[in-house]
Enzyme design. Structure first.
Site, mmCIF file in Angstrom:
data_model
loop_
_atom_site.group_PDB
_atom_site.id
_atom_site.type_symbol
_atom_site.label_atom_id
_atom_site.label_comp_id
_atom_site.label_asym_id
_atom_site.label_seq_id
_atom_site.Cartn_x
_atom_site.Cartn_y
_atom_site.Cartn_z
ATOM 1 N N GLU A 31 2.160 -9.975 -16.516
ATOM 2 C CA GLU A 31 2.530 -11.375 -16.376
ATOM 3 C C GLU A 31 1.214 -12.150 -16.333
ATOM 4 O O GLU A 31 0.348 -11.850 -15.504
ATOM 5 C CB GLU A 31 3.321 -11.579 -15.075
ATOM 6 N N ARG A 257 2.594 3.147 -7.797
ATOM 7 C CA ARG A 257 1.464 2.273 -8.079
ATOM 8 C C ARG A 257 0.197 2.821 -7.467
ATOM 9 O O ARG A 257 0.220 3.603 -6.533
ATOM 10 C CB ARG A 257 1.666 0.827 -7.619
ATOM 11 N N LYS A 267 -1.727 -9.497 -6.756
ATOM 12 C CA LYS A 267 -2.326 -10.666 -7.407
ATOM 13 C C LYS A 267 -2.293 -11.878 -6.477
ATOM 14 O O LYS A 267 -3.200 -12.697 -6.495
ATOM 15 C CB LYS A 267 -1.560 -10.978 -8.693
HETATM 16 P P1 ATP Z 1 0.858 -7.548 -8.565
HETATM 17 O O1 ATP Z 1 1.861 -6.840 -7.714
HETATM 18 O O2 ATP Z 1 -0.546 -7.175 -8.329
HETATM 19 O O3 ATP Z 1 1.056 -9.027 -8.638
HETATM 20 P P2 ATP Z 1 2.382 -7.189 -10.874
HETATM 21 O O4 ATP Z 1 3.209 -5.971 -10.894
HETATM 22 O O5 ATP Z 1 3.072 -8.444 -10.561
HETATM 23 O O6 ATP Z 1 1.114 -6.963 -10.004
HETATM 24 P P3 ATP Z 1 2.260 -7.431 -13.679
HETATM 25 O O7 ATP Z 1 1.397 -8.320 -14.473
HETATM 26 O O8 ATP Z 1 3.709 -7.712 -13.629
HETATM 27 O O9 ATP Z 1 1.654 -7.401 -12.236
HETATM 28 O O10 ATP Z 1 2.018 -5.918 -14.047
HETATM 29 C C1 ATP Z 1 1.919 -5.436 -15.360
HETATM 30 C C2 ATP Z 1 2.151 -3.955 -15.350
HETATM 31 O O11 ATP Z 1 1.171 -3.311 -14.540
HETATM 32 C C3 ATP Z 1 3.500 -3.605 -14.768
HETATM 33 O O12 ATP Z 1 4.098 -2.620 -15.588
HETATM 34 C C4 ATP Z 1 3.183 -3.059 -13.414
HETATM 35 O O13 ATP Z 1 4.129 -2.095 -13.040
HETATM 36 C C5 ATP Z 1 1.792 -2.464 -13.610
HETATM 37 N N1 ATP Z 1 1.054 -2.450 -12.347
HETATM 38 C C6 ATP Z 1 0.809 -3.498 -11.542
HETATM 39 N N2 ATP Z 1 0.149 -3.109 -10.433
HETATM 40 C C7 ATP Z 1 -0.039 -1.769 -10.546
HETATM 41 C C8 ATP Z 1 -0.656 -0.768 -9.717
HETATM 42 N N3 ATP Z 1 -1.220 -1.075 -8.545
HETATM 43 N N4 ATP Z 1 -0.658 0.508 -10.155
HETATM 44 C C9 ATP Z 1 -0.095 0.830 -11.328
HETATM 45 N N5 ATP Z 1 0.486 -0.055 -12.153
HETATM 46 C C10 ATP Z 1 0.529 -1.345 -11.780
HETATM 47 MG MG MG Z 2 5.141 -8.152 -11.847
#
Ligand code: ATP
Ligand code: MG
Length: 565
Positions: A31, A257, A267
């Site tokens: 995102e 994760r 984030k």
């Molecule tokens: P955050 O929780 O940090 O805001 P997010 O999941 O909202 O992260 P996205 O941009 O939606 O961030 O994530 C893009 C991809 O990266 C998704 O498939 C998510 O599952 C993966 N991802 C995000 N954080 C992690 C992590 N700590 N370890 C592994 N994969 C991750």
């Molecule tokens: Mg997300």
């Protein structure tokens, strides 16, 4: 580069063998509401790695369904970071917003099938009526609106005839479903917001759940890999594909994760750190962002090797940041050019070296890499050495400078300390020594043993630099663990006030004067450093400390291995 075996490779191999899929198609779906962090690097390495291993492809898809928080700046930084890590999505760059029209049509289709309805309850009523884990939810009084009325209202929502919050479109599934996500989830909400790609064309936007699986289906994704928090969304993911009778059926798989000690990874929190000024931007070298790690001097290879080494798991855990640093150090050890830099300089005068004489000595660039060659470094009667390398009264086992002690000046000569000069306040201002001209290059033929070797820089020809010495951003390994304590503390209460130390007046060998931003070096006996890309000016480099020389992770591994025997 082959990925290690894990439960995902097993699933993919089974699918290929059973011909459930011909070509493996994965995607990385960020995102664009912030910069990528090391957790995303894990997801990127996994998705691109699997595609590569099985001869498939990996899409880069921006999950841009929430216009309020998304920006072009983030899109650009994400593309830059994925490329920097060494991955290429080729022509497969997609945006969920490209599918808004299709998603709208699908929503209309669900309405026509009696599987979606416009709900005019307030968001608070919707929340309350969703029920609890032990009680079923309450059906909305608007749940049984006619198809015609739903179609009309939904069209009006699109036309902008209803204010934000007045109504939403919901799937009509089961308000008593044990899984909350199946209790008539919201598909669309009204938002009069400008979108970074679709501009003002839309005033209603699909929810993540309504966009994600369908985007996967449109793109022909075979294995939609995400983190464990989406496991509970999977029934809904499948429900939409089924209800819409989509010909291509992607499958969702979840893994744990990545979490690291001494940092935070969400984030939202990273944004807070930036906005509250605790760090100097998303790319501050203390941040766990990809751009922060790049500025810190972490090579992409070190990050990717780490992500591959830790494998894929279904169990949440917090990994030791030393493990990441181990891979960074391993890669730098093989590739970083060796240089000498004196961080806390004090003068060493070689009293039997001719006044005015200078010479050049050859120094290897990297003993680990024969192709790295060598350089010439100036030597003279006056040198800068590290203040901490001198002791008036040395402890037992001291092999560095002390009265009467003989040490090797790296790449140069043996010297014996004769005298030390102090100022009125008792500060050391000069060390005097004699050298042995027969030890040129740092060894002699008489086989005499010199235990200590120290680094130095010639006073008559050196550069001046600034070093930014970094430590963990937090004082405790898990800054988020204390939020449930009797006296609740937030992660912000554990910010390390000493995470950055600025060292002025560092003396460096002449070749470093013109080091280019982004170049990585090993400063002998000190650690790995990178030339900062923001603060470096012509002739005056600023170096960021990347990682120390000490191998604490390897030691820990050995200890653990030893303990298990
Ligand atoms: P955050 O929780 O940090 O805001 P997010 O999941 O909202 O992260 P996205 O941009 O939606 O961030 O994530 C893009 C991809 O990266 C998704 O498939 C998510 O599952 C993966 N991802 C995000 N954080 C992690 C992590 N700590 N370890 C592994 N994969 C991750
Ligand atoms: Mg997300």
């Amino acid at each position: 580069m082959t990925d290690p075996k894990n439960f995902l490779t097993q699933i993919i191999e089974d699918d290929l063998t059973a011909r459930r899929c011909e070509l493996v198609v994965t995607r990385f779906p960020p995102e664009p509401n912030g910069y990528l962090h090391i957790g995303h690097a894990k997801s990127i390495t996994l998705n691109f790695g699997l595609a590569k291993t099985y001869g498939g492809r990996c899409h880069l898809r921006f999950d841009d369904t929430n216009p309020a928080k998304e920006e072009q700046e983030f899109v650009d930084s994400i593309k830059n970071d994925v490329r920097w890590l060494g991955f290429d999505w080729g022509p497969y760059e997609f945006y969920a917003s490209d599918y808004f029209e299709k998603l709208y049509e699908w929503a209309v289709l669900l309405i026509k099938k009696g599987l979606a309805y416009v709900d005019s309850q307030t968001s608070e009523e919707i929340r309350v009526n969703r029920g609890t884990p032990t009680e079923p939810g309450k059906e909305s009084p608007y749940r049984n609106r006619s198809v015609e009325e739903n179609l009309k209202l939904f069209e009006e929502m699109r036309q902008g005839l209803h204010p934000e919050g007045a109504m939403v479109l919901r799937a009509r599934i089961d308000m008593a479903h044990p899984n909350f996500h199946m209790r008539d989830p919201v598909l669309y909400r009204i938002k009069f917001a400008h979108h970074h790609r679709t501009g003002d064309r839309w005033c209603l936007y699909p929810m993540y759940d309504f966009a994600h699986g369908q985007s996967d289906a449109i793109e022909g994704i075979t294995h939609s890999i995400c983190t464990l928090e989406f496991e509970v969304h999977r029934p809904l993911y499948d429900w939409f594909l089924e209800a819409l009778e989509l010909p291509h059926r992607p499958r969702q798989y979840e893994f744990a994760r990545l979490n690291l000690t001494y940092t935070v990874m969400s984030k939202r929190k990273l944004r807070e750190l930036v906005e509250q000024g605790h760090v100097d931007g998303w790319d501050d070298p203390r941040m766990p962002t990809i751009s922060g790690m790049r500025r810190r001097g972490y090579p992409p290879e070190g990050i990717v090797n780490f992500c591959q080494d830790i494998g894929v798991s279904k169990v949440e855990s917090v990994l030791d940041i030393a493990h990441l640093q181990f891979h960074v150090r391993e890669y730098l050890n093989k590739t970083a050019l060796r240089r000498m830099a004196v961080l806390d300089p004090v003068k060493l005068v070689i009293i039997n070296y001719p006044e005015g004489k200078h010479e050049l000595l050859e120094a290897e660039n990297n003993p680990e890499d024969p192709d790295a060659g060598s350089r010439w470094i100036p030597f003279g009667r006056e040198l800068w050495v590290e203040r901490e390398d001198y002791r008036e009264n040395p402890p037992k086992g001291w092999f560095r400078l002390a009265p009467g002690y003989e040490v090797r000046l790296k790449h140069a000569y043996y010297v014996v300390v004769q005298n030390a000069v102090y100022d009125d306040s008792g500060n050391l201002v000069e060390i005097q020594a004699t050298y042995d001209p027969a030890s040129r290059g740092g060894w002699t033929q008489d086989g005499r043993k010199i235990k200590g070797t120290i680094h130095w820089v010639a006073v008559h020809d050196c550069g001046e630099a600034v070093v930014h010495e970094y430590d963990h951003l937090f004082t405790v390994p898990d800054p988020e663990a204390h939020e449930d304590d009797a006296e609740p503390k937030t992660y912000l209460d554990f910010i390390n006030p000493h995470s950055l130390r600025v060292i002025q007046g560092v003396r460096v060998e002449p070749s470093l004067r013109d080091a280019l931003p982004g170049q990585r070096f090993q400063f002998l006996r000190k650690g790995y450093y990178v030339v900062d890309t923001r603060y470096t000016t012509a002739g005056k480099p600023v170096f960021n400390s990347t990682v120390g020389l000490k191998d604490s992770w390897e030691k820990l591994e050995k200890k653990l291995a030893g303990g298990a025997v």
